[in-house]
Design a protein around this motif. Structure first.
Motif, PDB file in Angstrom:
ATOM      1  N   TYR A  11       4.772  10.513  -1.519  1.00 33.30           N
ATOM      2  CA  TYR A  11       5.587  11.499  -0.810  1.00 33.30           C
ATOM      3  C   TYR A  11       4.785  12.184   0.285  1.00 33.30           C
ATOM      4  CZ  TYR A  11       8.347  15.706   0.092  1.00 33.30           C
ATOM      5  OH  TYR A  11       9.059  16.706   0.715  1.00 33.30           O
ATOM      6  N   ASP A  12       3.522  12.532  -0.050  1.00 29.34           N
ATOM      7  CA  ASP A  12       2.663  13.206   0.936  1.00 29.34           C
ATOM      8  C   ASP A  12       2.429  12.324   2.155  1.00 29.34           C
ATOM      9  OD1 ASP A  12       2.506  15.397  -0.686  1.00 29.34           O
ATOM     10  OD2 ASP A  12       0.599  14.821  -1.608  1.00 29.34           O
ATOM     11  N   GLU A  13       2.402  11.001   1.937  1.00 28.00           N
ATOM     12  CA  GLU A  13       2.174  10.067   3.045  1.00 28.00           C
ATOM     13  C   GLU A  13       3.460   9.833   3.836  1.00 28.00           C
ATOM     14  OE1 GLU A  13       0.653   6.653   1.028  1.00 28.00           O
ATOM     15  OE2 GLU A  13      -1.261   7.597   0.540  1.00 28.00           O
ATOM     16  N   ASN A  14       4.592   9.762   3.114  1.00 22.82           N
ATOM     17  CA  ASN A  14       5.892   9.525   3.741  1.00 22.82           C
ATOM     18  C   ASN A  14       6.942   9.974   2.743  1.00 22.82           C
ATOM     19  OD1 ASN A  14       8.334   8.493   4.638  1.00 22.82           O
ATOM     20  ND2 ASN A  14       7.483   6.553   5.330  1.00 22.82           N
TER      21      ASN A  14
ATOM     22  N   ASN B 167       6.310   7.875 -16.552  1.00 28.28           N
ATOM     23  CA  ASN B 167       5.283   8.729 -17.151  1.00 28.28           C
ATOM     24  C   ASN B 167       4.581   9.592 -16.095  1.00 28.28           C
ATOM     25  OD1 ASN B 167       3.322   7.038 -15.889  1.00 28.28           O
ATOM     26  ND2 ASN B 167       3.462   5.614 -17.602  1.00 28.28           N
ATOM     27  N   ARG B 168       3.604  10.376 -16.563  1.00 30.23           N
ATOM     28  CA  ARG B 168       2.924  11.327 -15.671  1.00 30.23           C
ATOM     29  C   ARG B 168       2.200  10.610 -14.529  1.00 30.23           C
ATOM     30  NH1 ARG B 168      -1.943  14.480 -15.611  1.00 30.23           N
ATOM     31  NH2 ARG B 168      -1.493  16.521 -14.677  1.00 30.23           N
ATOM     32  N   ARG B 169       1.597   9.466 -14.842  1.00 34.96           N
ATOM     33  CA  ARG B 169       0.878   8.707 -13.805  1.00 34.96           C
ATOM     34  C   ARG B 169       1.836   8.262 -12.699  1.00 34.96           C
ATOM     35  NH1 ARG B 169      -1.620   3.136 -15.622  1.00 34.96           N
ATOM     36  NH2 ARG B 169       0.589   2.655 -15.537  1.00 34.96           N
ATOM     37  N   ASP B 170       3.059   7.845 -13.090  1.00 34.73           N
ATOM     38  CA  ASP B 170       4.061   7.438 -12.096  1.00 34.73           C
ATOM     39  C   ASP B 170       4.391   8.596 -11.162  1.00 34.73           C
ATOM     40  OD1 ASP B 170       4.332   4.879 -13.287  1.00 34.73           O
ATOM     41  OD2 ASP B 170       5.778   5.673 -14.728  1.00 34.73           O
ATOM     42  N   ILE B 171       4.552   9.792 -11.751  1.00 36.98           N
ATOM     43  CA  ILE B 171       4.929  10.962 -10.952  1.00 36.98           C
ATOM     44  C   ILE B 171       3.803  11.352 -10.004  1.00 36.98           C
ATOM     45  CG2 ILE B 171       5.565  13.408 -11.092  1.00 36.98           C
ATOM     46  CD1 ILE B 171       6.849  12.527 -13.911  1.00 36.98           C
ATOM     47  N   ILE B 172       2.548  11.261 -10.480  1.00 35.11           N
ATOM     48  CA  ILE B 172       1.395  11.563  -9.610  1.00 35.11           C
ATOM     49  C   ILE B 172       1.341  10.564  -8.457  1.00 35.11           C
ATOM     50  CG2 ILE B 172      -1.139  11.546  -9.493  1.00 35.11           C
ATOM     51  CD1 ILE B 172      -1.049  12.654 -12.443  1.00 35.11           C
ATOM     52  N   ASN B 173       1.484   9.265  -8.780  1.00 31.21           N
ATOM     53  CA  ASN B 173       1.454   8.230  -7.731  1.00 31.21           C
ATOM     54  C   ASN B 173       2.575   8.427  -6.715  1.00 31.21           C
ATOM     55  OD1 ASN B 173      -0.784   6.936  -8.727  1.00 31.21           O
ATOM     56  ND2 ASN B 173       0.370   5.431  -9.913  1.00 31.21           N
ATOM     57  N   SER B 174       3.749   8.798  -7.234  1.00 35.86           N
ATOM     58  CA  SER B 174       4.892   8.993  -6.346  1.00 35.86           C
ATOM     59  C   SER B 174       4.709  10.248  -5.485  1.00 35.86           C
ATOM     60  CB  SER B 174       6.171   9.098  -7.174  1.00 35.86           C
ATOM     61  OG  SER B 174       7.286   8.735  -6.422  1.00 35.86           O
TER      62      SER B 174
ATOM     63  N   ASN C 159      14.795  -4.586   2.254  1.00 35.11           N
ATOM     64  CA  ASN C 159      13.576  -4.277   3.038  1.00 35.11           C
ATOM     65  C   ASN C 159      12.975  -2.924   2.656  1.00 35.11           C
ATOM     66  OD1 ASN C 159      13.566  -6.667   4.643  1.00 35.11           O
ATOM     67  ND2 ASN C 159      15.261  -5.802   5.833  1.00 35.11           N
ATOM     68  N   ILE C 160      13.025  -2.608   1.362  1.00 33.05           N
ATOM     69  CA  ILE C 160      12.443  -1.356   0.872  1.00 33.05           C
ATOM     70  C   ILE C 160      11.049  -1.662   0.318  1.00 33.05           C
ATOM     71  CG2 ILE C 160      12.657   0.482  -0.845  1.00 33.05           C
ATOM     72  CD1 ILE C 160      15.756   0.004  -0.626  1.00 33.05           C
ATOM     73  N   PRO C 161      10.000  -1.049   0.857  1.00 31.90           N
ATOM     74  CA  PRO C 161       8.647  -1.321   0.357  1.00 31.90           C
ATOM     75  C   PRO C 161       8.442  -0.761  -1.042  1.00 31.90           C
ATOM     76  CG  PRO C 161       8.593   0.448   1.978  1.00 31.90           C
ATOM     77  CD  PRO C 161      10.011  -0.057   1.933  1.00 31.90           C
ATOM     78  N   ILE C 162       7.649  -1.463  -1.847  1.00 25.51           N
ATOM     79  CA  ILE C 162       7.408  -1.076  -3.241  1.00 25.51           C
ATOM     80  C   ILE C 162       5.914  -0.869  -3.451  1.00 25.51           C
ATOM     81  CG2 ILE C 162       7.606  -1.823  -5.648  1.00 25.51           C
ATOM     82  CD1 ILE C 162      10.019  -3.574  -4.648  1.00 25.51           C
ATOM     83  N   ARG C 163       5.558   0.335  -3.862  1.00 23.63           N
ATOM     84  CA  ARG C 163       4.158   0.675  -4.078  1.00 23.63           C
ATOM     85  C   ARG C 163       3.685   0.203  -5.454  1.00 23.63           C
ATOM     86  NH1 ARG C 163       1.411   5.375  -1.762  1.00 23.63           N
ATOM     87  NH2 ARG C 163      -0.469   5.892  -2.938  1.00 23.63           N
ATOM     88  N   ALA C 164       4.586   0.301  -6.441  1.00 25.44           N
ATOM     89  CA  ALA C 164       4.250  -0.125  -7.805  1.00 25.44           C
ATOM     90  C   ALA C 164       5.529  -0.476  -8.542  1.00 25.44           C
ATOM     91  CB  ALA C 164       3.487   0.983  -8.538  1.00 25.44           C
TER      92      ALA C 164
ATOM     93  N   ASP D 260       0.827  -1.209   0.000  1.00 27.48           N
ATOM     94  CA  ASP D 260       0.000   0.000   0.000  1.00 27.48           C
ATOM     95  C   ASP D 260       0.860   1.258   0.000  1.00 27.48           C
ATOM     96  OD1 ASP D 260      -2.269  -1.525   0.011  1.00 27.48           O
ATOM     97  OD2 ASP D 260      -2.444  -1.548   2.194  1.00 27.48           O
ATOM     98  N   GLU D 261       2.064   1.119   0.512  1.00 27.79           N
ATOM     99  CA  GLU D 261       2.962   2.276   0.533  1.00 27.79           C
ATOM    100  C   GLU D 261       4.355   1.833   0.109  1.00 27.79           C
ATOM    101  OE1 GLU D 261       2.883   3.606   4.578  1.00 27.79           O
ATOM    102  OE2 GLU D 261       4.341   2.101   5.205  1.00 27.79           O
ATOM    103  N   GLY D 262       5.155   2.801  -0.340  1.00 29.70           N
ATOM    104  CA  GLY D 262       6.509   2.469  -0.775  1.00 29.70           C
ATOM    105  C   GLY D 262       6.900   3.264  -2.008  1.00 29.70           C
ATOM    106  N   ILE D 263       8.052   2.913  -2.576  1.00 32.62           N
ATOM    107  CA  ILE D 263       8.574   3.625  -3.745  1.00 32.62           C
ATOM    108  C   ILE D 263       8.028   3.009  -5.029  1.00 32.62           C
ATOM    109  CG2 ILE D 263      10.669   4.248  -2.497  1.00 32.62           C
ATOM    110  CD1 ILE D 263      12.123   2.113  -4.204  1.00 32.62           C
ATOM    111  N   LEU D 264       8.287   3.685  -6.165  1.00 30.03           N
ATOM    112  CA  LEU D 264       7.912   3.162  -7.477  1.00 30.03           C
ATOM    113  C   LEU D 264       9.161   2.633  -8.179  1.00 30.03           C
ATOM    114  CD1 LEU D 264       5.343   4.933  -6.920  1.00 30.03           C
ATOM    115  CD2 LEU D 264       5.266   5.330  -9.366  1.00 30.03           C
ATOM    116  N   VAL D 265       8.990   1.552  -8.937  1.00 30.52           N
ATOM    117  CA  VAL D 265      10.103   0.960  -9.675  1.00 30.52           C
ATOM    118  C   VAL D 265       9.718   0.834 -11.141  1.00 30.52           C
ATOM    119  CG1 VAL D 265      11.642  -1.038  -9.886  1.00 30.52           C
ATOM    120  CG2 VAL D 265      10.765  -0.392  -7.638  1.00 30.52           C
TER     121      VAL D 265
END
Length: 596
Positions: free
Chosen positions: A398-401, A387-394, A375-380, A351-356
């Motif tokens: 960021y706002d969450e953590n 792309n733009r969707r990746d940046i919006i999701n990221s 042990n790095i969480p992955i959101r997607a 549910d939370e983490g970085i994008l790859v």
């Protein structure tokens, strides 16, 4: 049934000699043509048996393997992306691997990455200890077997090499592998063979080829059996445009037969399946490398595994690198097989983490595995450009953590339309084509963020401090009390609440002045006039009393757990004086509960 050539993947750290080794074998000079001498794209080279015989001479005839194994089929993965793991259903595309390292440099970050990939896919491998010609005092014997050239070296040189080999043995042992120099191996099934060579002079290359053929014959003949009439199975290496052909795909065929006009199924970036018809099959001649065939390609009506080919067909633009390639057949629902394959490579995210983002299925899997080990969480996790969707999701992440507001982008670009979105966001992009460098940069960024956060938190918490009310320096008794003080430890700040030696609240620091200048804070040894809000001199404290900054219990616990080592000696003493005062009132004050 037919025995195909084993597919051999060559892995290792940048500039440790992967391409130089293959160049020596095939007598070409691809390394010199590549930028910086580093292989820029995945390549494949077929080495037929007669070439191996020419290199090995009498040495190979002793192994009696000519009739069984038709040759070797090398995949040269990029030096700066050694673990771009080409895959097939159920594991690695390669049957065998060569892990090459510089005998003088030893293990480097990408060497460990390559080992992790070999472990992940359980691929049998040999270790090639390259650049023996650079050992001090080494006498070159071009093209000689290792045994021959080694026996002609001075004792000191032999000892030097033995020491370096045992360093490699020790390092492999730490990584969970038993190993030995190849001529001292007692059990090839359980021990990794280490072969010292010079890819530049050819010394020891004879043993590399012989060992690969020997291992293939001894342990892989069943695995290498193919039905040369069965519909082909392969893996897509790369999609690219060729002049006169349009968009083509480079692929490795590892099973069956592929024919012109066959219908093939491939995986699309949209996670759908493309069915298209082969217009032409192009294949480089033996010893020609797929990226650099001087005679270009010859057209074939059919090709049998193992083979490196180029395919021209309609609608290949959105095919994914690393995609399975399957020929349609009446017996098997190939499209469903590929959909199942898509499901199998779907990477579990949180549910939370970085994008790859990565360029191929194999590299995405490998990057994700390395991140999981960290042990790095992955959101997607997905294939293709950022792309733009990746940046919006990221940005949402960021706002969450803020530590999750990052994108790891391996071997991919940022979509041109998304550059501005990225620049206007708080998202941090880590991109490149050397994964360990990307991850090092990411870890450094996380460390810095955590240190900044810790510093900011440390600056915000109330720390131990005390002062003495100087005798005969009471300027006002109350509303507010104004007295002369000397700071005894720590830093006194405006607004801090104060207690006396009995633990009773005295009031709070309203202001501090020295020679008419208002000071927001003072440190040990300074003498100033202090206004204390809500305090009454003679009731809350007396002249000559020591007063303490009142530390909230939660802040005290943070100091104990996280920041005790940051306190000065006088702050440390004051902290425990303060603790004694608090525990006279409440013996459990500041104690850690079972779940803290």
């Amino acid at each position: 049934m037919k025995i195909r050539s084993p597919i051999v993947s060559v892995l290792g750290h940048v500039d440790h000699g992967k391409t130089t080794l293959l160049d020596y074998i095939r007598g070409s000079t691809i390394a010199a043509k590549e930028a910086g001498g580093i292989t820029q794209h995945i390549g494949a080279t077929e080495i037929p048996n007669d070439t191996i015989e020419n290199i090995c001479g009498d040495f190979i005839s002793k192994l009696a393997i000519k009739d069984l194994i038709p040759g070797l089929f090398f995949i040269d993965t990029p030096g700066h992306a050694a673990f771009t793991s080409l895959r097939k259903r159920g594991g690695a595309l390669a049957d065998l691997a060569v892990l090459i390292l510089d005998v003088n440099d030893g293990f480097k970050p990408q060497t460990y990455e390559a080992l992790n990939i070999l472990k992940m896919y359980k691929t049998p491998f040999i270790v090639v200890a390259n650049k023996i010609d650079r050992l001090f005092g080494w006498e070159v014997h071009e093209g000689a077997s290792f045994r021959e050239t080694f026996s002609n070296q001075a004792k000191s040189v032999q000892q030097d090499l033995d020491n370096k080999i045992y360093e490699i043995v020790g390092e492999l042992h730490k990584e969970g592998f038993q190993s030995e120099r190849f001529d001292r191996v007692s059990n090839f099934a359980s021990q990794i063979s280490i072969i010292p060579i010079s890819a530049k002079t050819g010394e020891g290359v004879i043993e590399v080829l012989a060992m690969l053929l020997g291992l293939a014959q001894e342990y892989l003949t069943e695995q290498l059996e193919i039905d040369e009439n069965a519909p082909a199975k392969g893996t897509v290496l790369e999609i690219k445009e060729e002049t006169g052909l349009g968009v083509t795909l480079d692929a490795i065929i590892y099973d069956g037969v592929l024919r012109t006009n066959d219908e093939i199924a491939l995986m699309l970036s949209s996670e759908d399946v493309l069915v298209t018809k082969i217009r032409s099959i192009l294949r480089p001649l033996p010893l020609e490398e797929m990226r650099d065939s001087k005679k270009k390609f010859r057209k074939l009506d059919e090709v049998v595994a193992a083979a490196g080919i180029k395919v021209a067909a309609p609608h290949l633009d959105d095919v994914v690198s690393g995609s399975p390639l399957r020929v349609l057949s009446e017996d098997t629902d190939v499209e469903q097989e590929i959909l199942n394959e898509i499901d199998n490579i779907t990477i579990d995210t949180e549910d939370e983490g970085i994008l790859v983002k990565a360029d191929t299925i194999g590299s995405l899997e490998a990057v994700v595995k390395l991140l999981r080990e960290m042990n790095i969480p992955i959101r997607a996790a997905d294939i293709g450009d950022v792309n733009r969707r990746d940046i919006i999701n990221s940005s949402i992440a960021y706002d969450e953590n803020e530590l999750h507001g990052a994108i790891i982008a391996f071997n991919v670009d940022v979509h041109p339309n998304s550059e501005e979105d990225l620049n206007n966001s708080e998202v941090k992009l880590f991109s490149g084509d050397v994964i360990y460098q990307i991850l090092e940069e990411y870890e450094e960024w996380v460390k810095q963020k955590q240190e900044d956060k810790k510093k900011s938190f440390y600056d915000a918490i109330i720390k131990p401090a005390k002062f003495v009310s100087l005798p005969k320096l009471v300027f006002r008794q109350s509303k507010p009390a104004i007295i002369g003080i000397e700071s005894l430890s720590g830093t006194l700040k405006q607004g801090q609440q104060l207690i006396n030696k009995d633990g009773h609240i005295v009031g709070s620091i309203a202001s501090m002045e020295d020679k008419g200048e208002t000071l927001p804070d003072i440190s040990r040894g300074q003498r100033v006039a202090m206004a204390i809000k809500d305090a009454i001199v003679g009731k809350d404290f007396e002249e000559g009393d020591e007063l303490y900054v009142d530390i909230p219990e939660k802040h005290y616990k943070y100091i104990e757990r996280e920041f005790k080592d940051k306190l000065t000696e006088d702050e440390f003493e004051t902290l425990y004086e303060f603790l004694e005062i608090k525990r006279k009132q409440d013996p459990d004050w500041g104690s850690f509960g079972l779940f803290e």
